[in-house]
Design an enzyme around this catalytic site. Structure first.
Site, PDB file in Angstrom:
ATOM      1  N   GLU A  40       4.818  -3.543  12.391  1.00 31.45           N
ATOM      2  CA  GLU A  40       3.938  -2.380  12.133  1.00 31.45           C
ATOM      3  C   GLU A  40       2.753  -2.940  11.606  1.00 31.45           C
ATOM      4  OE1 GLU A  40       1.586   0.005  11.073  1.00 31.45           O
ATOM      5  OE2 GLU A  40       2.940   0.572   9.389  1.00 31.45           O
ATOM      6  N   CYS A  65      -3.033   1.700   6.899  1.00 34.16           N
ATOM      7  CA  CYS A  65      -3.335   1.047   8.128  1.00 34.16           C
ATOM      8  C   CYS A  65      -3.721   1.807   9.174  1.00 34.16           C
ATOM      9  CB  CYS A  65      -1.985   0.346   8.618  1.00 34.16           C
ATOM     10  SG  CYS A  65      -0.644   1.217   8.312  1.00 34.16           S
ATOM     11  N   ASN A  89       0.587  -1.349   0.042  1.00 34.06           N
ATOM     12  CA  ASN A  89       0.115   0.016  -0.085  1.00 34.06           C
ATOM     13  C   ASN A  89       0.880   1.152  -0.019  1.00 34.06           C
ATOM     14  OD1 ASN A  89       0.830  -0.321   2.583  1.00 34.06           O
ATOM     15  ND2 ASN A  89      -1.153   0.360   3.573  1.00 34.06           N
ATOM     16  N   GLU A 109       4.533  -8.980  -3.242  1.00 37.62           N
ATOM     17  CA  GLU A 109       4.514  -9.251  -4.711  1.00 37.62           C
ATOM     18  C   GLU A 109       3.730  -8.677  -5.441  1.00 37.62           C
ATOM     19  OE1 GLU A 109       3.546 -11.094  -1.538  1.00 37.62           O
ATOM     20  OE2 GLU A 109       1.401 -11.417  -1.616  1.00 37.62           O
ATOM     21  N   GLU A 164       8.687   3.819  14.265  1.00 36.55           N
ATOM     22  CA  GLU A 164       9.552   4.028  12.836  1.00 36.55           C
ATOM     23  C   GLU A 164       9.406   5.652  12.918  1.00 36.55           C
ATOM     24  OE1 GLU A 164       7.775   1.625   9.800  1.00 36.55           O
ATOM     25  OE2 GLU A 164       9.348   0.114  10.049  1.00 36.55           O
TER      26      GLU A 164
HETATM   27  P1  ADP Z   1      -1.764  -8.727   2.598  1.00 37.87           P
HETATM   28  O1  ADP Z   1      -2.801  -9.579   3.288  1.00 37.87           O
HETATM   29  O2  ADP Z   1      -2.061  -7.334   2.284  1.00 37.87           O
HETATM   30  O3  ADP Z   1      -1.117  -9.284   1.480  1.00 37.87           O
HETATM   31  P2  ADP Z   1       0.529  -9.303   4.311  1.00 37.87           P
HETATM   32  O4  ADP Z   1       0.713  -8.989   5.710  1.00 37.87           O
HETATM   33  O5  ADP Z   1       0.339 -10.777   3.975  1.00 37.87           O
HETATM   34  O6  ADP Z   1      -0.768  -8.498   3.932  1.00 37.87           O
HETATM   35  O7  ADP Z   1       1.700  -8.821   3.500  1.00 37.87           O
HETATM   36  C1  ADP Z   1       2.579  -8.027   3.596  1.00 37.87           C
HETATM   37  C2  ADP Z   1       4.090  -8.549   3.318  1.00 37.87           C
HETATM   38  O8  ADP Z   1       4.355  -9.681   3.953  1.00 37.87           O
HETATM   39  C3  ADP Z   1       4.026  -8.788   1.863  1.00 37.87           C
HETATM   40  O9  ADP Z   1       5.490  -8.363   1.380  1.00 37.87           O
HETATM   41  C4  ADP Z   1       4.133 -10.365   1.810  1.00 37.87           C
HETATM   42  O10 ADP Z   1       4.504 -11.093   0.713  1.00 37.87           O
HETATM   43  C5  ADP Z   1       4.620 -10.588   3.129  1.00 37.87           C
HETATM   44  N1  ADP Z   1       4.439 -12.147   3.665  1.00 37.87           N
HETATM   45  C6  ADP Z   1       3.348 -12.379   3.697  1.00 37.87           C
HETATM   46  N2  ADP Z   1       3.579 -13.942   4.389  1.00 37.87           N
HETATM   47  C7  ADP Z   1       4.786 -13.932   4.647  1.00 37.87           C
HETATM   48  C8  ADP Z   1       5.607 -14.970   5.234  1.00 37.87           C
HETATM   49  N3  ADP Z   1       5.269 -16.230   5.423  1.00 37.87           N
HETATM   50  N4  ADP Z   1       6.952 -14.736   5.316  1.00 37.87           N
HETATM   51  C9  ADP Z   1       7.466 -13.689   4.647  1.00 37.87           C
HETATM   52  N5  ADP Z   1       6.595 -12.529   4.386  1.00 37.87           N
HETATM   53  C10 ADP Z   1       5.444 -12.704   4.150  1.00 37.87           C
END
Ligand code: ADP
Length: 514
Positions: free
Chosen positions: A285, A319, A184, A210, A492
């Site tokens: 965060e 957030c 975001n 991603e 932060e």
């Molecule tokens: P959203 O639901 O908006 O994708 P996330 O909290 O899952 O929110 O994503 C925030 C970040 O955390 C992204 O960079 C995502 O790829 C990463 N992420 C999600 N799952 C994992 C994991 N198991 N290990 C490391 N990074 C993760």
């Protein structure tokens, strides 16, 4: 939805639902030849690296593919951690002034290229261009701020209780920091962490979300141009499928000393558990569920302006966006009326590249589904839709105003991350505070009041890390950003942000007077 809307409501829906067609959106596509900072490989040890496969980055407004990016896996993540560990040896010995100068150069380059950087944000994240430019200014401000803070990391000399001893406190960098960021704020969430880390003398491996790797890779290109040494700043983009394996390396490798994460509370808990085995230092965060309280004494026009700013930025996908609107009964009708009028007058859906657009798409269809699920749950429990309530093309959701909302509805119990304003009526200050503080998270909170003693009372009693009083937007590099309860750990930005990347070493110099 239309079955539950009164005729008057349906007429209003049309006012906030300008035509939005696939054909209109198709007019906008990223001209790759005019995107000089577009990079599609990972950045490890000062080199651009390809992975065995690629993953697509999509424009959330059109669904069109805008780039294919190297899908880094655990092997590339490990290479990046090793490179960062090696680079740490020399980076930690550089002087604060040297690190400051490099961060400043990086800031200058971001400022120079802000249009190109903003365009990448608009295309990968969907934000209106004006907001993307705002994000780049905000993002660069962390490099500027921490270039200044780098030179103000002071230790202490503490009076000793023993005559022949001296007590010194040294501040030293933690080591390699794994930086995991959301989509975001694809640029600012990186610099807010990396600025502090590099200033402190840490090296980093960044795993961007991603959906939005291009902003992270553009930052790598500018870091290289600024002269940040190889291995100090690494970026390993990866797909949703590869994320858990890459995350495993970044959160468990013994060479990593620190994890800094911004994202959902659910993912934060997963990372915290992984960090536990090697007892890493962590900053989290996480999600918010911000209350926005309007008391009878509020200046209603200011409250409406604050609500518009805090709710609809990035189509409600921050957030710190207001998530629950609590309005006292004496001002309720005026606030709701004026807010509806402001929504009609100010909000326009479209592609972020269209200068008229104020509301882009949500990041993907899962995000749109969540908002619509909250709307239909609320309606099924007695809420009334005053504006919006529908999904338009793709993941575009109409800005939606719900009244007759109660605290048993999904929208008041969980974070929305979308353009939904659920309004709850209340009678007393105690009642509003009880609802506001009932959440298990506490990131930002906002309230509007002209009563000085009420301002002090409520600011103290709200269980949040940041509180906006008569103000809907509070973030800046100078102020500490972070939450309480399940909204996270650490702060932060500000003079506190750099502490997250420093250890305090106590040195006892003894036997001075044998
Ligand atoms: P959203 O639901 O908006 O994708 P996330 O909290 O899952 O929110 O994503 C925030 C970040 O955390 C992204 O960079 C995502 O790829 C990463 N992420 C999600 N799952 C994992 C994991 N198991 N290990 C490391 N990074 C993760």
């Amino acid at each position: 939805m239309s079955a539950v809307c009164a005729p008057r409501t349906r007429r209003l829906l049309r006012l906030v639902a300008p035509r939005l067609t696939a054909a209109m959106l198709r007019n906008y596509s990223l001209d790759v030849s005019a995107a000089p900072l577009l990079r599609t490989q990972g950045y490890v040890d000062g080199r651009w690296v390809s992975a065995a496969s690629v993953f697509p980055v999509l424009d959330p407004a059109t669904g069109q593919e805008i780039a294919r990016v190297s899908d880094c896996g655990p092997a590339e993540a490990k290479q990046a951690v090793d490179a960062a560990y090696k680079a740490f040896e020399s980076w930690k010995r550089s002087t604060a002034k040297e690190r400051s100068v490099l961060l400043r150069k990086w800031f200058d380059l971001m400022t120079l290229h802000k249009e190109d950087l903003a365009k990448l944000i608009t295309f990968e994240c969907g934000k209106p261009m004006k907001e993307s430019l705002g994000e780049i200014t905000y993002s660069a401000s962390f490099l500027e701020w921490f270039s200044e803070e780098a030179r103000r990391v002071y230790g202490d000399i503490v009076p000793s209780p023993v005559r022949d001893r001296k007590i010194f406190l040294l501040k030293q960098p933690v080591g390699v920091a794994s930086i995991i960021t959301p989509w975001n704020f694809p640029s600012a969430m990186i610099t807010r962490k990396v600025g502090a880390a590099l200033a402190a003398g840490c090296t980093v491996v960044v795993k961007p979300a991603e959906d939005t790797p291009l902003s992270a890779l553009a930052l790598a290109e500018l870091a290289e141009q600024a002269g940040i040494p190889a291995g100090v700043f690494n970026v390993v983009p990866c797909s949703r499928e590869k994320t858990p394996a890459v995350g495993q390396v970044l959160c468990t490798d013994p060479l990593v000393g620190k994890i800094s994460f911004t994202g959902s509370t659910a993912t934060g808990k997963v990372l915290l558990k992984m960090a536990a085995d090697t007892v890493k230092k962590v900053s989290m965060e996480l999600g918010g569920h911000a209350p926005f309280i309007v008391f009878d004494s509020a200046d209603v026009d200011r409250a409406v302006a604050g609500a518009m700013a805090s709710k609809f930025r990035n189509s409600g996908q921050t957030c710190v966006c207001s998530n629950r609107f609590l309005v006292q009964s004496g001002i309720y009708e005026r606030f709701v009326d004026k807010l509806g009028q402001a929504m009609d007058a100010e909000l326009r859906l479209g592609h972020g590249s269209d200068p008229q657009t104020t509301q882009g798409p949500l990041i993907n269809s899962r995000a749109a589904d969540k908002v619509l699920q909250q709307v239909s749950d609320a309606v099924s429990r007695g809420a009334t839709v005053l504006r919006g309530g529908k999904r338009l093309h793709g993941s575009f959701v109409e800005p939606t105003l719900l009244v007759d909302v109660s605290t048993d509805m999904l929208c008041t119990r969980e974070e929305t991350f979308g353009p939904l304003v659920p309004v709850i009526r209340f009678e007393t200050e105690q009642e509003a505070l009880a609802v506001a503080n009932s959440a298990n998270v506490g990131l930002a909170g906002y309230f509007f009041s002209q009563d000085v003693s009420q301002i002090w009372r409520v600011a103290e009693d709200l269980e949040v890390g940041m509180v906006g009083v008569n103000e809907g937007i509070v973030s800046s590099a100078e102020a500490p950003f972070g939450g309480v309860k399940e909204s996270g750990l650490g702060r932060e930005g500000s003079k506190y942000g750099i502490d997250e990347y420093l250890e305090v070493k106590y040195m006892c110099l003894g036997n001075l007077n044998p």
